[in-house]
Design a protein around this motif. Sequence first.
Motif, PDB file in Angstrom:
ATOM      1  N   ALA A   9       0.808  -1.212   0.000  1.00 57.36           N
ATOM      2  CA  ALA A   9       0.000   0.000   0.000  1.00 57.36           C
ATOM      3  C   ALA A   9       0.842   1.263   0.000  1.00 57.36           C
ATOM      4  CB  ALA A   9      -0.920   0.013   1.218  1.00 57.36           C
ATOM      5  N   SER A  35       2.131   2.652   2.377  1.00 54.16           N
ATOM      6  CA  SER A  35       1.643   3.483   3.477  1.00 54.16           C
ATOM      7  C   SER A  35       2.576   3.480   4.675  1.00 54.16           C
ATOM      8  CB  SER A  35       0.261   2.985   3.926  1.00 54.16           C
ATOM      9  OG  SER A  35       0.324   1.622   4.317  1.00 54.16           O
ATOM     10  N   ARG A  36       3.480   2.485   4.747  1.00 53.07           N
ATOM     11  CA  ARG A  36       4.367   2.392   5.913  1.00 53.07           C
ATOM     12  C   ARG A  36       5.840   2.346   5.534  1.00 53.07           C
ATOM     13  NH1 ARG A  36       4.029  -2.270   7.924  1.00 53.07           N
ATOM     14  NH2 ARG A  36       2.724  -3.249   6.351  1.00 53.07           N
ATOM     15  N   GLN A  85      -5.946  -4.355  12.909  1.00 48.63           N
ATOM     16  CA  GLN A  85      -4.917  -3.856  11.989  1.00 48.63           C
ATOM     17  C   GLN A  85      -4.991  -4.563  10.642  1.00 48.63           C
ATOM     18  OE1 GLN A  85      -0.918  -4.309  13.429  1.00 48.63           O
ATOM     19  NE2 GLN A  85      -0.009  -3.096  11.792  1.00 48.63           N
ATOM     20  N   ASN A 143      -8.355  -3.596   8.743  1.00 49.20           N
ATOM     21  CA  ASN A 143      -8.306  -2.243   8.196  1.00 49.20           C
ATOM     22  C   ASN A 143      -7.099  -2.025   7.288  1.00 49.20           C
ATOM     23  OD1 ASN A 143     -10.610  -1.572   9.738  1.00 49.20           O
ATOM     24  ND2 ASN A 143      -9.342  -1.108  11.519  1.00 49.20           N
ATOM     25  N   HIS A 144      -6.614  -3.069   6.677  1.00 45.26           N
ATOM     26  CA  HIS A 144      -5.476  -2.954   5.763  1.00 45.26           C
ATOM     27  C   HIS A 144      -5.790  -1.909   4.693  1.00 45.26           C
ATOM     28  CE1 HIS A 144      -2.353  -4.018   2.870  1.00 45.26           C
ATOM     29  NE2 HIS A 144      -1.790  -4.760   3.791  1.00 45.26           N
ATOM     30  N   SER A 145      -4.845  -1.014   4.460  1.00 47.86           N
ATOM     31  CA  SER A 145      -5.114   0.126   3.573  1.00 47.86           C
ATOM     32  C   SER A 145      -5.156  -0.234   2.096  1.00 47.86           C
ATOM     33  CB  SER A 145      -4.053   1.216   3.797  1.00 47.86           C
ATOM     34  OG  SER A 145      -2.751   0.688   3.616  1.00 47.86           O
ATOM     35  N   GLY A 182      -8.620  -4.587   1.011  1.00 48.88           N
ATOM     36  CA  GLY A 182      -9.861  -4.292   1.727  1.00 48.88           C
ATOM     37  C   GLY A 182     -10.874  -5.405   1.665  1.00 48.88           C
TER      38      GLY A 182
END
Length: 270
Positions: free
Chosen positions: A58, A60-61, A203, A206-208, A211
């Motif tokens: 994602a 995102s991290r 967590q 709610n994986h970005s 989904g």
Amino acid sequence: MKNYFPISLKSPLLLLVCAALLMACHHEEKEKPVVWADLNLILDTDEAIDSVMVRDIAQSRELHKVAFQDTIRISFNDSINDLYHIWFLKEGKIVSSKLPESQVWLNGKQVIIKGQIDQKLKIDTVIGSDLFYKAREHNTAYISLIKEKVAPQEIDSFLLKEIDSFIDSPFSLAIMDNYFFRNQEDRDALQKLLNLASKQKEQIKNHSFLGSYERIEKRLGITRLDIDSYSFYDLENKVVTTAFDKDKKYLLDLWFVNCPPCVKEHKLMA
């Protein structure tokens, strides 16, 4: 007057001292620990690679871009438990990144990946991440069931068991997607999947990017489609509305003109 005792090069005492010094130096070098990072890439290649980019699915991290060398150590911002891209760049352009070889499921700490780059990433060994091999085993088993044309119920049962075994890993979401698309019109099957997925940690739910949980809830939330609230384009590209008799039942065939299987099926229904 001081007395000096000459030591010959052949003196046993001198040889003993030299041997002790050599052993001490060797012991010191041997005891020096190897410092591993969260993710360590040990790669061999003849390609002119400038840098390596690693990111989570994602983005995102994790997003890391480092200069290429034989051993690359990358410290992550978060724990390792997701699907990651490993890309190689030359003059700013991504090379050697064919899917799915550029994607790897990883978990654990101080993960070590050993392999080569030859037009794509060829992984020889992964140390410290059992998820990498378990994900491979699952995909191989699932593809085998499809090729062998096993009964749908047996495949669904296999997928549900696999979801349960990977329940604490985001990899379970990928398996859930396969189950969902096989059973998206079966509310009972989807409810069974939702009950199983409810055991997941928040967590993971709610994986970005993956989904799956949200997709199941949304699909089960549709209980009635109010077709009268929609408008459509006819063959002359004009907007039209529907007027159905509520006392009758209708079959709606929704298809796409650039989808050959849809067109073929539509002709059969017509």
